[in-house]
Design a protein around this motif. Structure first.
Motif, PDB file in Angstrom:
ATOM      1  N   ARG A  30       6.289  -6.258 -10.637  1.00  0.00           N
ATOM      2  CA  ARG A  30       4.902  -6.633 -10.359  1.00  0.00           C
ATOM      3  C   ARG A  30       4.862  -7.977  -9.640  1.00  0.00           C
ATOM      4  O   ARG A  30       5.538  -8.930 -10.030  1.00  0.00           O
ATOM      5  N   VAL A  31       4.069  -8.038  -8.584  1.00  0.00           N
ATOM      6  CA  VAL A  31       3.850  -9.272  -7.832  1.00  0.00           C
ATOM      7  C   VAL A  31       2.351  -9.419  -7.635  1.00  0.00           C
ATOM      8  O   VAL A  31       1.698  -8.527  -7.062  1.00  0.00           O
ATOM      9  N   ALA A  32       1.803 -10.529  -8.125  1.00  0.00           N
ATOM     10  CA  ALA A  32       0.369 -10.823  -7.965  1.00  0.00           C
ATOM     11  C   ALA A  32      -0.506  -9.639  -8.390  1.00  0.00           C
ATOM     12  O   ALA A  32      -1.474  -9.291  -7.713  1.00  0.00           O
ATOM     13  N   GLY A  33      -0.132  -9.002  -9.490  1.00  0.00           N
ATOM     14  CA  GLY A  33      -0.947  -7.920 -10.027  1.00  0.00           C
ATOM     15  C   GLY A  33      -0.715  -6.564  -9.405  1.00  0.00           C
ATOM     16  O   GLY A  33      -1.317  -5.575  -9.832  1.00  0.00           O
ATOM     17  N   HIS A  34       0.143  -6.478  -8.392  1.00  0.00           N
ATOM     18  CA  HIS A  34       0.438  -5.197  -7.745  1.00  0.00           C
ATOM     19  C   HIS A  34       1.763  -4.644  -8.262  1.00  0.00           C
ATOM     20  O   HIS A  34       2.693  -5.393  -8.540  1.00  0.00           O
ATOM     21  N   GLU A  35       1.846  -3.331  -8.361  1.00  0.00           N
ATOM     22  CA  GLU A  35       3.048  -2.668  -8.838  1.00  0.00           C
ATOM     23  C   GLU A  35       3.860  -2.157  -7.659  1.00  0.00           C
ATOM     24  O   GLU A  35       3.325  -1.536  -6.741  1.00  0.00           O
ATOM     25  N   TYR A  36       5.166  -2.440  -7.689  1.00  0.00           N
ATOM     26  CA  TYR A  36       6.072  -2.016  -6.630  1.00  0.00           C
ATOM     27  C   TYR A  36       7.205  -1.196  -7.228  1.00  0.00           C
ATOM     28  O   TYR A  36       7.681  -1.491  -8.325  1.00  0.00           O
ATOM     29  N   ARG A  37       7.632  -0.179  -6.489  1.00  0.00           N
ATOM     30  CA  ARG A  37       8.737   0.675  -6.912  1.00  0.00           C
ATOM     31  C   ARG A  37       9.958   0.445  -6.029  1.00  0.00           C
ATOM     32  O   ARG A  37       9.832   0.176  -4.832  1.00  0.00           O
ATOM     33  N   SER A  38      11.143   0.596  -6.613  1.00  0.00           N
ATOM     34  CA  SER A  38      12.372   0.413  -5.849  1.00  0.00           C
ATOM     35  C   SER A  38      12.484   1.446  -4.741  1.00  0.00           C
ATOM     36  O   SER A  38      12.226   2.639  -4.960  1.00  0.00           O
ATOM     37  N   ALA A  39      12.881   1.003  -3.562  1.00  0.00           N
ATOM     38  CA  ALA A  39      13.116   1.913  -2.435  1.00  0.00           C
ATOM     39  C   ALA A  39      14.519   2.494  -2.478  1.00  0.00           C
ATOM     40  O   ALA A  39      14.927   3.200  -1.559  1.00  0.00           O
ATOM     41  N   SER A  73       4.191  -5.896   5.792  1.00  0.00           N
ATOM     42  CA  SER A  73       3.189  -6.635   5.045  1.00  0.00           C
ATOM     43  C   SER A  73       3.597  -6.744   3.585  1.00  0.00           C
ATOM     44  O   SER A  73       4.154  -5.800   3.009  1.00  0.00           O
ATOM     45  N   VAL A  74       3.316  -7.901   2.992  1.00  0.00           N
ATOM     46  CA  VAL A  74       3.605  -8.105   1.571  1.00  0.00           C
ATOM     47  C   VAL A  74       2.845  -7.094   0.722  1.00  0.00           C
ATOM     48  O   VAL A  74       3.288  -6.712  -0.361  1.00  0.00           O
ATOM     49  N   ASP A  75       1.706  -6.636   1.211  1.00  0.00           N
ATOM     50  CA  ASP A  75       0.944  -5.620   0.482  1.00  0.00           C
ATOM     51  C   ASP A  75       1.698  -4.290   0.404  1.00  0.00           C
ATOM     52  O   ASP A  75       1.418  -3.460  -0.461  1.00  0.00           O
ATOM     53  N   ASP A  76       2.647  -4.091   1.334  1.00  0.00           N
ATOM     54  CA  ASP A  76       3.380  -2.821   1.380  1.00  0.00           C
ATOM     55  C   ASP A  76       4.750  -2.894   0.715  1.00  0.00           C
ATOM     56  O   ASP A  76       5.202  -1.916   0.107  1.00  0.00           O
ATOM     57  N   ALA A  77       5.438  -4.037   0.841  1.00  0.00           N
ATOM     58  CA  ALA A  77       6.791  -4.132   0.281  1.00  0.00           C
ATOM     59  C   ALA A  77       7.203  -5.585   0.133  1.00  0.00           C
ATOM     60  O   ALA A  77       6.698  -6.463   0.840  1.00  0.00           O
ATOM     61  N   VAL A  78       8.121  -5.831  -0.793  1.00  0.00           N
ATOM     62  CA  VAL A  78       8.715  -7.153  -0.975  1.00  0.00           C
ATOM     63  C   VAL A  78      10.216  -6.980  -1.181  1.00  0.00           C
ATOM     64  O   VAL A  78      10.705  -5.883  -1.479  1.00  0.00           O
ATOM     65  N   LEU A  79      10.933  -8.080  -1.018  1.00  0.00           N
ATOM     66  CA  LEU A  79      12.376  -8.100  -1.229  1.00  0.00           C
ATOM     67  C   LEU A  79      12.656  -8.970  -2.449  1.00  0.00           C
ATOM     68  O   LEU A  79      12.232 -10.129  -2.494  1.00  0.00           O
ATOM     69  N   ALA A  80      13.321  -8.417  -3.443  1.00  0.00           N
ATOM     70  CA  ALA A  80      13.612  -9.172  -4.671  1.00  0.00           C
ATOM     71  C   ALA A  80      14.836  -8.586  -5.347  1.00  0.00           C
ATOM     72  O   ALA A  80      15.033  -7.367  -5.356  1.00  0.00           O
ATOM     73  N   ASN A  81      15.661  -9.469  -5.885  1.00  0.00           N
ATOM     74  CA  ASN A  81      16.811  -9.031  -6.676  1.00  0.00           C
ATOM     75  C   ASN A  81      17.749  -8.132  -5.878  1.00  0.00           C
ATOM     76  O   ASN A  81      18.367  -7.216  -6.422  1.00  0.00           O
ATOM     77  N   GLY A  82      17.846  -8.384  -4.556  1.00  0.00           N
ATOM     78  CA  GLY A  82      18.751  -7.619  -3.715  1.00  0.00           C
ATOM     79  C   GLY A  82      18.261  -6.237  -3.350  1.00  0.00           C
ATOM     80  O   GLY A  82      19.024  -5.428  -2.818  1.00  0.00           O
ATOM     81  N   LYS A  83      16.973  -5.950  -3.621  1.00  0.00           N
ATOM     82  CA  LYS A  83      16.410  -4.647  -3.293  1.00  0.00           C
ATOM     83  C   LYS A  83      15.076  -4.798  -2.586  1.00  0.00           C
ATOM     84  O   LYS A  83      14.436  -5.842  -2.675  1.00  0.00           O
ATOM     85  N   ILE A  84      14.685  -3.740  -1.902  1.00  0.00           N
ATOM     86  CA  ILE A  84      13.333  -3.662  -1.351  1.00  0.00           C
ATOM     87  C   ILE A  84      12.485  -2.863  -2.332  1.00  0.00           C
ATOM     88  O   ILE A  84      12.895  -1.816  -2.831  1.00  0.00           O
ATOM     89  N   TRP A  85      11.286  -3.389  -2.583  1.00  0.00           N
ATOM     90  CA  TRP A  85      10.347  -2.741  -3.499  1.00  0.00           C
ATOM     91  C   TRP A  85       9.072  -2.432  -2.728  1.00  0.00           C
ATOM     92  O   TRP A  85       8.537  -3.292  -2.031  1.00  0.00           O
ATOM     93  N   VAL A  86       8.604  -1.199  -2.847  1.00  0.00           N
ATOM     94  CA  VAL A  86       7.473  -0.721  -2.051  1.00  0.00           C
ATOM     95  C   VAL A  86       6.269  -0.492  -2.955  1.00  0.00           C
ATOM     96  O   VAL A  86       6.394   0.029  -4.068  1.00  0.00           O
ATOM     97  N   ASN A  87       5.093  -0.890  -2.466  1.00  0.00           N
ATOM     98  CA  ASN A  87       3.858  -0.705  -3.224  1.00  0.00           C
ATOM     99  C   ASN A  87       3.735   0.745  -3.669  1.00  0.00           C
ATOM    100  O   ASN A  87       3.857   1.671  -2.863  1.00  0.00           O
TER     101      ASN A  87
END
Length: 237
Positions: free
Chosen positions: A42-51, A105-119
């Motif tokens: 979770r980032v800023a209240g949004h849930e992201y899943r591992s790509a 866009s950060v709203d679509d995906a972020v990079l964390a812990n060596g992985k890409i996470w997608v909204n």
């Protein structure tokens, strides 16, 4: 894959998963035990899943804040000497820095812990994320000596003992060498083949590469879009 249990534990092997849509399961990589680990953050209240696993990890963009990775890994417990069942406590939540994925866009995906996470609200992967999952084509201008970790070794001849790998064989190199990353990627996983005439380190050296995780020095060239290695050695003296 020719790596025994000891080698698999010692070498960080990057697998290739055929993810076709967001929301696929990405369980922990530990074998057995029935462990169940969350595949979201979770980032800023949004849930992201591992790509899923990446063949090319992007260079992180600007830091966008803290990401919360839920705990909850439970291995199902076990039995004590007196026969009673022991249930292990779940791992606690923890936070890591989250970064922008270049071109996304950060709203679509972020990079964390060596992985890409997608909204999790997306139903498909952003193009830049799809690109990070594509195999790296060979674009070397000339023969290049690069370094990295040797993984996914497949010898043509059946080895007599662990580490008995002679040419010809195929393998992959997990590398941050700029000759391969081009400055765009932080790390890449490239597959290559070693022809029969390739110069390959001996049994002791190959064991160092496969079981002790020592850095490999590989002399690569292009054969069309594919990589060919003329030599595989242990880096350094």
């Amino acid at each position: 894959m020719f790596l025994g249990a000891a080698a698999a534990a010692a070498v960080a092997v990057v697998a290739v998963n055929a993810l076709t849509s967001v929301g696929g399961s990405d369980r922990g990589t530990g074998g057995g035990g029935g462990a169940s680990c969350p595949s979201s953050l979770r980032v800023a209240g949004h849930e992201y899943r591992s790509a899923g696993d990446l063949l090319r990890e992007p260079v992180p963009g600007a830091r966008v804040g803290k990401a919360l990775l839920p705990g909850g890994c439970v291995d199902g417990g076990g039995s004590s000497r007196d026969g009673t069942t022991v249930t292990n406590a779940p791992e606690p939540d923890y936070t890591v820095d989250a970064f922008k994925v270049p071109g996304v866009s950060v709203d679509d995906a972020v990079l964390a812990n060596g992985k890409i996470w997608v909204n999790e609200e997306r139903t498909s992967l952003p193009p830049a994320v799809v690109d990070s999952r594509r195999e790296q084509p060979c674009a070397l201008a000339s023969v290049s000596v690069v370094t990295g970790k040797l993984v996914n070794v497949h010898p043509k001849r059946a080895p007599k003992v662990d580490g008995d790998v002679t040419a010809p064989f195929t393998a992959s190199l997990y590398s941050s060498d700029r000759a391969l990353t081009g400055g765009r990627w932080q790390t890449v996983l490239v597959g290559f083949r070693v022809p029969a005439e390739g110069d390959v380190t001996g049994l002791a050296g190959m064991r160092d590469l496969l079981y002790k995780g020592k850095t490999a020095e590989v002399r690569l060239r292009c054969a069309g879009a594919k990589y060919v290695a003329d030599s595989v050695k242990v880096a350094g003296p």
